[in-house]
Design a protein around this motif. Structure first.
Motif, PDB file in Angstrom:
ATOM      1  N   ILE B 315       0.821  -1.218   0.000  1.00 26.03           N
ATOM      2  CA  ILE B 315       0.000   0.000   0.000  1.00 26.03           C
ATOM      3  C   ILE B 315       0.858   1.272   0.000  1.00 26.03           C
ATOM      4  O   ILE B 315       0.619   2.200  -0.770  1.00 26.03           O
ATOM      5  CB  ILE B 315      -0.934   0.015   1.240  1.00 26.03           C
ATOM      6  N   GLU B 316       1.882   1.311   0.867  1.00 27.33           N
ATOM      7  CA  GLU B 316       2.702   2.535   0.941  1.00 27.33           C
ATOM      8  C   GLU B 316       3.457   2.753  -0.364  1.00 27.33           C
ATOM      9  O   GLU B 316       3.591   3.887  -0.827  1.00 27.33           O
ATOM     10  CB  GLU B 316       3.667   2.452   2.136  1.00 27.33           C
ATOM     11  N   ALA B 317       3.930   1.669  -0.969  1.00 25.57           N
ATOM     12  CA  ALA B 317       4.637   1.809  -2.255  1.00 25.57           C
ATOM     13  C   ALA B 317       3.670   2.341  -3.314  1.00 25.57           C
ATOM     14  O   ALA B 317       4.021   3.242  -4.094  1.00 25.57           O
ATOM     15  CB  ALA B 317       5.226   0.473  -2.677  1.00 25.57           C
ATOM     16  N   LYS B 318       2.462   1.817  -3.336  1.00 25.35           N
ATOM     17  CA  LYS B 318       1.481   2.297  -4.316  1.00 25.35           C
ATOM     18  C   LYS B 318       1.192   3.788  -4.102  1.00 25.35           C
ATOM     19  O   LYS B 318       1.124   4.565  -5.052  1.00 25.35           O
ATOM     20  CB  LYS B 318       0.175   1.487  -4.212  1.00 25.35           C
ATOM     21  N   ARG B 319       1.011   4.167  -2.832  1.00 25.86           N
ATOM     22  CA  ARG B 319       0.756   5.590  -2.532  1.00 25.86           C
ATOM     23  C   ARG B 319       1.896   6.454  -3.060  1.00 25.86           C
ATOM     24  O   ARG B 319       1.667   7.492  -3.685  1.00 25.86           O
ATOM     25  CB  ARG B 319       0.693   5.790  -1.005  1.00 25.86           C
ATOM     26  N   ARG B 320       3.134   6.019  -2.806  1.00 27.46           N
ATOM     27  CA  ARG B 320       4.276   6.862  -3.196  1.00 27.46           C
ATOM     28  C   ARG B 320       4.463   6.899  -4.709  1.00 27.46           C
ATOM     29  O   ARG B 320       4.873   7.920  -5.264  1.00 27.46           O
ATOM     30  CB  ARG B 320       5.551   6.372  -2.495  1.00 27.46           C
ATOM     31  N   ILE B 321       4.165   5.798  -5.389  1.00 26.90           N
ATOM     32  CA  ILE B 321       4.267   5.806  -6.854  1.00 26.90           C
ATOM     33  C   ILE B 321       3.227   6.777  -7.426  1.00 26.90           C
ATOM     34  O   ILE B 321       3.534   7.586  -8.311  1.00 26.90           O
ATOM     35  CB  ILE B 321       4.054   4.384  -7.434  1.00 26.90           C
ATOM     36  N   LEU B 322       2.003   6.700  -6.900  1.00 30.41           N
ATOM     37  CA  LEU B 322       0.933   7.591  -7.400  1.00 30.41           C
ATOM     38  C   LEU B 322       1.286   9.052  -7.117  1.00 30.41           C
ATOM     39  O   LEU B 322       1.169   9.922  -7.998  1.00 30.41           O
ATOM     40  CB  LEU B 322      -0.402   7.227  -6.747  1.00 30.41           C
ATOM     41  N   LEU B 323       1.708   9.325  -5.896  1.00 32.44           N
ATOM     42  CA  LEU B 323       2.030  10.708  -5.528  1.00 32.44           C
ATOM     43  C   LEU B 323       3.235  11.227  -6.315  1.00 32.44           C
ATOM     44  O   LEU B 323       3.227  12.352  -6.814  1.00 32.44           O
ATOM     45  CB  LEU B 323       2.319  10.792  -4.027  1.00 32.44           C
ATOM     46  N   GLY B 324       4.258  10.388  -6.436  1.00 32.35           N
ATOM     47  CA  GLY B 324       5.463  10.802  -7.168  1.00 32.35           C
ATOM     48  C   GLY B 324       5.155  11.078  -8.629  1.00 32.35           C
ATOM     49  O   GLY B 324       5.692  12.023  -9.220  1.00 32.35           O
TER      50      GLY B 324
END
Lengths: 89, 449
Positions: B315-324
């Motif tokens: 989940i955190e990786a997905k959040r950071r990919i989307l935000l980045g």
């Protein structure tokens, strides 16, 4: 963030989220972006530092060297006829 | 304790020392999950481990992510090569971590490492396993990595020394990257001298990493210590109280000066903007067919194949990919990314100016270790706020060290000392001086002789 924009991000990042994850991640993303908006209020000037140290851009000699463990490299992929198998184009 | 490495080399070991020690590590690892992989064939020298984002030939290196499950590097990272070069160190295993380094508490991975003082509490992150292993095993050091505090935070929570060197002083060849302009390889140890021995072993020019450019390391002792009052006011009361006692003690030998830095307080948002922008590009290479977790259905259409393959991100990786990815969008990149770079520049200049005259000292974290269950309840923004003290030196690539200075309710507290670029030995010397009058204590001492 509008649903359309969120869907665009999912599409270009090749990510899929479950229905349960979608509302949670979207809400988190919105909160984090609102937090990032704080940077607008900072008067930081125009200088932009891309690295914390000077990068000299020094390259190694352009010589052919052999990679010691080619078999080890291949073991991390699915191989067929000596080629790495990839998705259909 | 001056150096566990020197002490170990001087002591006669029983014949079955390593067998017994490895058995003990395996048993304790069942509770603390410090190691992802244990090398049962280690039989000589002082033990070292590596964080799971540093490649060691023949050992699964998954960076804490399902996306890299099963990836076995066919080569050594430069730091691993240098540790193994003289046969006086022996590799004991790969340590647990937050997925790709995304975390302050070590809980963003499938099976988190647990705090070495109490397994109900977080180990800290993202180099969680490295800190826990160092707190578990008496004669051991760990080569870890920090992007925004991933060495200092877990070191503080597990009562060990966590040293993050100047950006560009240690080669990152063979490091699974998170954010290239921020990643630094460093050391966790039970003493500052051991951290220095390992730093001297792994640092220096490397033809395989053109960003490894800092070769001259100095030890310019400072007599002034700067404390950021407004930042300190954001720490919880227990931490503030203990830190004030530390300042009292240090004020006998140093001039402790309270200053305010409105600039440094603004570091968190720009740090995460830069880190996520870089992470989202770095994670684009995980496609499910070259290495790591393999997608099984190669007959699916191109986009469907990659979307299926990338389901392995947490989940955190997905959040950071989307935000980045969002941050790098043409319409907003100046608003976020370019502005973050400008703020980084401003913070670096301000810190540089202060660090010419003295050290910056703070608690490493604004809180004591939370329980794992409580940490899971924090929102992403609440999580990021925990990096208040560790982000400024990481954003500017300044060397810093976290060292144990007190124990509250049986749990360790860490303080963080920062100095200027290339003055790494000065903070190691500072902590060595501290260690001459303060004993670190541990719950476990595996391998004690």
């Amino acid at each position: 963030m509008e649903d359309k924009e969120f869907d665009r991000l999912l599409k270009i990042t090749r990510l899929r989220v479950s229905d349960g994850e979608r509302s949670m991640i979207k809400k988190d993303v919105e909160q984090v972006i609102a937090y990032f908006d704080e940077v607008s209020a900072v008067d930081a000037g125009k200088e932009q530092e891309r690295y914390p140290a000077a990068i000299p851009g020094r390259f190694r000699e352009d010589v052919i060297s052999s990679f010691a463990d080619v078999d080890g490299l291949k073991r991390n992929s699915k191989m067929r006829n000596g080629y790495i198998v990839g998705p259909k184009l | 304790m001056a150096s566990y490495i020197r002490e170990f080399n001087e002591i006669e070991k029983p014949k079955d020392y390593y067998e017994g020690l490895i058995e003990g590590i395996e048993k304790l690892n069942g509770t603390y999950d410090a190691f992802n992989v244990i090398n049962k064939s280690a039989r000589t020298g002082f033990l070292f481990s590596t964080k799971a984002n540093i490649c060691v030939k023949g050992f699964e290196t998954d960076a804490g992510s399902k996306m890299l499950k099963g990836y076995v590097p066919p080569f050594n990272a430069t730091v691993a090569d240098r540790m193994l070069a003289k046969k006086d160190f022996s590799f004991i295993g790969v340590t647990n971590m937050d997925e790709f380094g995304f975390g302050t508490f070590g809980i963003n991975t499938e099976i988190p490492a647990k705090n070495a003082f109490d397994s109900e509490y977080v180990a800290g992150g993202s180099s969680s396993g490295s800190a826990v292993a160092t707190a578990m095993i008496k004669y051991h050091v760990s080569v870890a990595e920090s992007t925004g505090g991933s060495i200092a935070a877990p070191a503080a929570l597990n009562g060990v020394v966590g040293f993050t060197p100047t950006y560009g002083s240690v080669s990152r060849y063979g490091l699974i990257d998170y954010a290239n302009s921020l990643d630094k390889i460093g050391v966790m140890a039970r003493s500052s001298e051991d951290a220095r021995i390992v730093f001297d072993r792994i640092r220096g020019r490397d033809d395989y990493d053109t960003t490894c450019s800092v070769e001259k390391i100095s030890s310019e002792k400072k007599s002034r210590i700067f404390v950021m009052d407004s930042m300190l006011s954001k720490a919880d009361q227990k931490v503030r109280g203990a830190f004030e006692r530390l300042l009292d003690r240090l004020s006998r030998d140093y001039s402790v000066e309270h200053v305010d830095s409105a600039t440094m307080e603004k570091a968190i948002a720009p740090y995460y903007i830069i880190a996520m922008a870089e992470a989202s590009t770095n994670l684009a290479k995980y496609t499910g067919y070259k290495y790591g977790a393999m997608s099984q259905d190669f007959y699916k259409q191109y986009n469907e194949f990659f979307t299926d393959a990338r389901e392995g991100f947490g989940i955190e990786a997905k959040r950071r990919i989307l935000l980045g990815t969002f941050i790098r969008s043409e319409s907003v990149k100046d608003k976020y990314y370019a502005k973050a770079l400008a703020i980084r520049s401003m913070i670096m200049h301000e810190m540089d100016r202060l660090l010419k005259d003295g050290y910056i000292l703070s608690p490493t974290l604004p809180i004591t270790a939370p329980k794992i269950a409580d940490a899971r309840k924090l929102s992403p923004v609440e999580n990021y706020a925990m990096d208040l003290f560790t982000i400024p030196p990481n954003l500017g690539g300044f060397p810093h060290i976290s060292f144990p200075y007190d124990y509250i309710d049986g749990m360790p507290l860490g303080a963080q000392l920062v100095t200027g670029h290339g003055n790494d030995y000065a903070i190691l010397d500072f902590v060595k001086e501290w260690e001459s009058s303060f004993n670190y204590t541990y719950k476990h001492n595996l391998g004690e002789l």
